[in-house]
Design a protein around this motif. Structure first.
Motif, PDB file in Angstrom:
ATOM      1  N   ASN A  80     -49.367  -7.496  87.519  1.00  0.00           N
ATOM      2  CA  ASN A  80     -48.621  -7.756  88.742  1.00  0.00           C
ATOM      3  C   ASN A  80     -49.609  -7.913  89.890  1.00  0.00           C
ATOM      4  OD1 ASN A  80     -47.072  -7.764  91.029  1.00  0.00           O
ATOM      5  ND2 ASN A  80     -45.913  -5.926  90.524  1.00  0.00           N
ATOM      6  N   ASN A  81     -49.856  -9.150  90.296  1.00  0.00           N
ATOM      7  CA  ASN A  81     -50.807  -9.410  91.369  1.00  0.00           C
ATOM      8  C   ASN A  81     -50.226  -9.117  92.747  1.00  0.00           C
ATOM      9  OD1 ASN A  81     -53.446 -10.197  92.063  1.00  0.00           O
ATOM     10  ND2 ASN A  81     -52.694 -12.188  92.739  1.00  0.00           N
ATOM     11  N   TYR A  82     -48.927  -8.857  92.826  1.00  0.00           N
ATOM     12  CA  TYR A  82     -48.325  -8.524  94.117  1.00  0.00           C
ATOM     13  C   TYR A  82     -48.635  -7.088  94.533  1.00  0.00           C
ATOM     14  CZ  TYR A  82     -45.846 -12.914  93.865  1.00  0.00           C
ATOM     15  OH  TYR A  82     -45.548 -14.246  93.799  1.00  0.00           O
ATOM     16  N   SER A  83     -48.852  -6.234  93.561  1.00  0.00           N
ATOM     17  CA  SER A  83     -49.219  -4.847  93.863  1.00  0.00           C
ATOM     18  C   SER A  83     -50.216  -4.352  92.807  1.00  0.00           C
ATOM     19  CB  SER A  83     -47.979  -3.950  93.901  1.00  0.00           C
ATOM     20  OG  SER A  83     -47.278  -4.032  92.682  1.00  0.00           O
ATOM     21  N   PRO A  84     -51.455  -4.885  92.856  1.00  0.00           N
ATOM     22  CA  PRO A  84     -52.424  -4.576  91.800  1.00  0.00           C
ATOM     23  C   PRO A  84     -52.800  -3.104  91.719  1.00  0.00           C
ATOM     24  CG  PRO A  84     -53.464  -5.796  93.586  1.00  0.00           C
ATOM     25  CD  PRO A  84     -51.999  -5.809  93.848  1.00  0.00           C
ATOM     26  N   ARG A  85     -52.892  -2.429  92.827  1.00  0.00           N
ATOM     27  CA  ARG A  85     -53.281  -1.020  92.774  1.00  0.00           C
ATOM     28  C   ARG A  85     -52.184  -0.174  92.140  1.00  0.00           C
ATOM     29  NH1 ARG A  85     -57.407   0.228  97.504  1.00  0.00           N
ATOM     30  NH2 ARG A  85     -58.347  -1.830  97.572  1.00  0.00           N
TER      31      ARG A  85
END
Length: 124
Positions: A30-35
């Motif tokens: 999920n590149n929208y919320s990587p952390r």
């Protein structure tokens, strides 16, 4: 450029190897919320993320040691050997992290720290 300087580049890029393992070896990244995605990983993927973080933490001390050793006139062959050893040790460290071998990982980490200190004081 010296081998040690090339090793600084390798050390700077090494965290991204572990990031790739953590992000792209399973599950849908999920590149929208990587952390948040990385913190929800488990098993070797979570440990790959931790290895990434530790690699980022080790980098400044290593890079500074190489630069300072060059500036203070340390023996270039010795600096190059230690820098290359550091990179090899950090690869082994990452493997130990992924394999969840904590005691061995700590020993390997200490060897890496010893390389950095030896590089740092090589010009003294």
């Amino acid at each position: 450029m010296t081998l040690a300087y090339w090793c600084v580049l390798a050390a700077a890029l090494m965290p991204f190897l572990f990031t790739g393992i953590a992000k792209f070896t399973g599950g849908r990244y999920n590149n929208y919320s990587p952390r948040e995605f990385l913190e929800k990983q488990d098993g070797f993927r979570k440990r790959a993320h931790w290895a990434q973080l530790n690699s980022f933490e080790a980098f400044p001390f290593f890079a500074a040691a190489v630069i300072i050793a060059h500036q203070t006139g340390g023996d270039q062959g010795y600096i190059d050997m230690l820098a290359a050893a550091f990179i090899g040790i950090r690869v082994v460290y990452g493997v130990m992290y992924l394999a969840n071998l904590a005691a061995l990982r700590t020993l390997v980490w200490a060897a890496g720290l010893a390389c950095i200190i030896a590089i740092f004081v090589s010009g003294a």
